[in-house]
Scaffold this motif. Sequence first.
Motif, PDB file in Angstrom:
ATOM      1  N   LEU A  40      79.891  48.635  32.464  1.00  0.00           N
ATOM      2  CA  LEU A  40      79.411  46.924  32.350  1.00  0.00           C
ATOM      3  C   LEU A  40      80.411  46.363  31.503  1.00  0.00           C
ATOM      4  O   LEU A  40      80.764  45.029  32.301  1.00  0.00           O
ATOM      5  N   LEU A  41      80.853  46.665  30.548  1.00  0.00           N
ATOM      6  CA  LEU A  41      82.025  45.900  29.818  1.00  0.00           C
ATOM      7  C   LEU A  41      83.268  45.702  30.572  1.00  0.00           C
ATOM      8  O   LEU A  41      83.825  44.680  30.718  1.00  0.00           O
ATOM      9  N   SER A  42      83.706  46.805  31.349  1.00  0.00           N
ATOM     10  CA  SER A  42      84.989  46.592  32.342  1.00  0.00           C
ATOM     11  C   SER A  42      84.694  45.436  33.458  1.00  0.00           C
ATOM     12  O   SER A  42      85.511  44.623  33.740  1.00  0.00           O
ATOM     13  N   LYS A  43      83.438  45.422  33.787  1.00  0.00           N
ATOM     14  CA  LYS A  43      83.202  44.445  34.981  1.00  0.00           C
ATOM     15  C   LYS A  43      82.943  43.049  34.138  1.00  0.00           C
ATOM     16  O   LYS A  43      83.676  42.014  34.652  1.00  0.00           O
ATOM     17  N   LEU A  44      82.928  43.032  33.023  1.00  0.00           N
ATOM     18  CA  LEU A  44      82.553  41.597  32.129  1.00  0.00           C
ATOM     19  C   LEU A  44      84.171  41.302  31.896  1.00  0.00           C
ATOM     20  O   LEU A  44      84.415  40.105  31.890  1.00  0.00           O
ATOM     21  N   ALA A  45      84.894  42.018  31.498  1.00  0.00           N
ATOM     22  CA  ALA A  45      86.219  41.784  31.294  1.00  0.00           C
ATOM     23  C   ALA A  45      86.982  40.971  32.398  1.00  0.00           C
ATOM     24  O   ALA A  45      87.768  40.262  32.294  1.00  0.00           O
ATOM     25  N   VAL A  46      86.598  41.631  33.557  1.00  0.00           N
ATOM     26  CA  VAL A  46      87.085  41.104  35.028  1.00  0.00           C
ATOM     27  C   VAL A  46      86.587  39.836  35.221  1.00  0.00           C
ATOM     28  O   VAL A  46      87.549  38.872  35.345  1.00  0.00           O
ATOM     29  N   TYR A  47      85.435  39.574  34.762  1.00  0.00           N
ATOM     30  CA  TYR A  47      84.743  38.332  35.139  1.00  0.00           C
ATOM     31  C   TYR A  47      85.340  36.985  34.109  1.00  0.00           C
ATOM     32  O   TYR A  47      85.564  35.968  34.309  1.00  0.00           O
ATOM     33  N   HIS A  48      85.870  37.679  32.770  1.00  0.00           N
ATOM     34  CA  HIS A  48      86.359  36.709  31.457  1.00  0.00           C
ATOM     35  C   HIS A  48      87.806  36.504  32.002  1.00  0.00           C
ATOM     36  O   HIS A  48      88.360  35.845  31.141  1.00  0.00           O
ATOM     37  N   GLY A  49      88.467  37.101  33.129  1.00  0.00           N
ATOM     38  CA  GLY A  49      89.832  37.103  33.214  1.00  0.00           C
ATOM     39  C   GLY A  49      90.634  37.991  32.260  1.00  0.00           C
ATOM     40  O   GLY A  49      91.798  37.680  32.026  1.00  0.00           O
ATOM     41  N   ASN A  50      90.114  39.324  31.982  1.00  0.00           N
ATOM     42  CA  ASN A  50      90.907  40.319  31.261  1.00  0.00           C
ATOM     43  C   ASN A  50      91.248  39.631  29.660  1.00  0.00           C
ATOM     44  O   ASN A  50      92.483  40.188  29.367  1.00  0.00           O
ATOM     45  N   GLN A  51      90.709  38.718  29.078  1.00  0.00           N
ATOM     46  CA  GLN A  51      91.086  38.108  27.997  1.00  0.00           C
ATOM     47  C   GLN A  51      90.193  38.657  26.801  1.00  0.00           C
ATOM     48  O   GLN A  51      89.143  39.196  27.208  1.00  0.00           O
ATOM     49  N   GLU A  52      90.492  38.368  25.741  1.00  0.00           N
ATOM     50  CA  GLU A  52      89.649  39.027  24.357  1.00  0.00           C
ATOM     51  C   GLU A  52      88.449  38.238  24.464  1.00  0.00           C
ATOM     52  O   GLU A  52      88.322  37.010  24.777  1.00  0.00           O
ATOM     53  N   PHE A  53      87.228  38.928  24.234  1.00  0.00           N
ATOM     54  CA  PHE A  53      85.886  38.296  24.222  1.00  0.00           C
ATOM     55  C   PHE A  53      85.810  37.185  23.108  1.00  0.00           C
ATOM     56  O   PHE A  53      86.031  37.669  21.837  1.00  0.00           O
ATOM     57  N   PRO A  54      85.469  35.972  23.181  1.00  0.00           N
ATOM     58  CA  PRO A  54      85.295  35.094  21.959  1.00  0.00           C
ATOM     59  C   PRO A  54      84.239  35.356  21.076  1.00  0.00           C
ATOM     60  O   PRO A  54      84.219  34.671  20.027  1.00  0.00           O
ATOM     61  N   ASP A  55      83.345  35.824  21.537  1.00  0.00           N
ATOM     62  CA  ASP A  55      82.163  36.244  20.645  1.00  0.00           C
ATOM     63  C   ASP A  55      81.897  37.756  20.691  1.00  0.00           C
ATOM     64  O   ASP A  55      82.326  38.495  21.664  1.00  0.00           O
ATOM     65  N   ASP A  56      81.066  38.058  19.468  1.00  0.00           N
ATOM     66  CA  ASP A  56      80.501  39.757  19.813  1.00  0.00           C
ATOM     67  C   ASP A  56      79.898  39.857  20.681  1.00  0.00           C
ATOM     68  O   ASP A  56      79.314  39.021  21.077  1.00  0.00           O
ATOM     69  N   ILE A  57      79.950  40.980  21.358  1.00  0.00           N
ATOM     70  CA  ILE A  57      79.000  41.587  22.232  1.00  0.00           C
ATOM     71  C   ILE A  57      78.508  42.760  21.894  1.00  0.00           C
ATOM     72  O   ILE A  57      79.171  43.675  21.745  1.00  0.00           O
ATOM     73  N   THR A  58      76.959  42.798  21.834  1.00  0.00           N
ATOM     74  CA  THR A  58      76.331  43.933  21.409  1.00  0.00           C
ATOM     75  C   THR A  58      75.351  44.319  22.615  1.00  0.00           C
ATOM     76  O   THR A  58      74.657  43.608  23.082  1.00  0.00           O
TER      77      THR A  58
END
Length: 71
Positions: A40-58
């Motif tokens: 799930l986190l890998s798919k989110l990284a792709v959605y976000h453009g493989n940039q660092e997440f701007p907020d914490d994700i739990t």
Amino acid sequence: MILFTDGLSELSAPDGQQFGEAGVIALVAGLPPGAPLADLLSKLAVYHGNQEFPDDITLVEISGGKGPVQP
């Protein structure tokens, strides 16, 4: 059951569009049963453009066994 913080649903794509709760539901529904949360986190990284997440994700996954709990 998967619990998540708002950092997940408020994640934006490079064009600024937020992922949203509907995006989270669609993403989780598209994962095969038993898939690790890392998928799930890998798919989110792709959605976000493989940039660092701007907020914490739990993420918390809760799964139950079959039948009542035995003492």
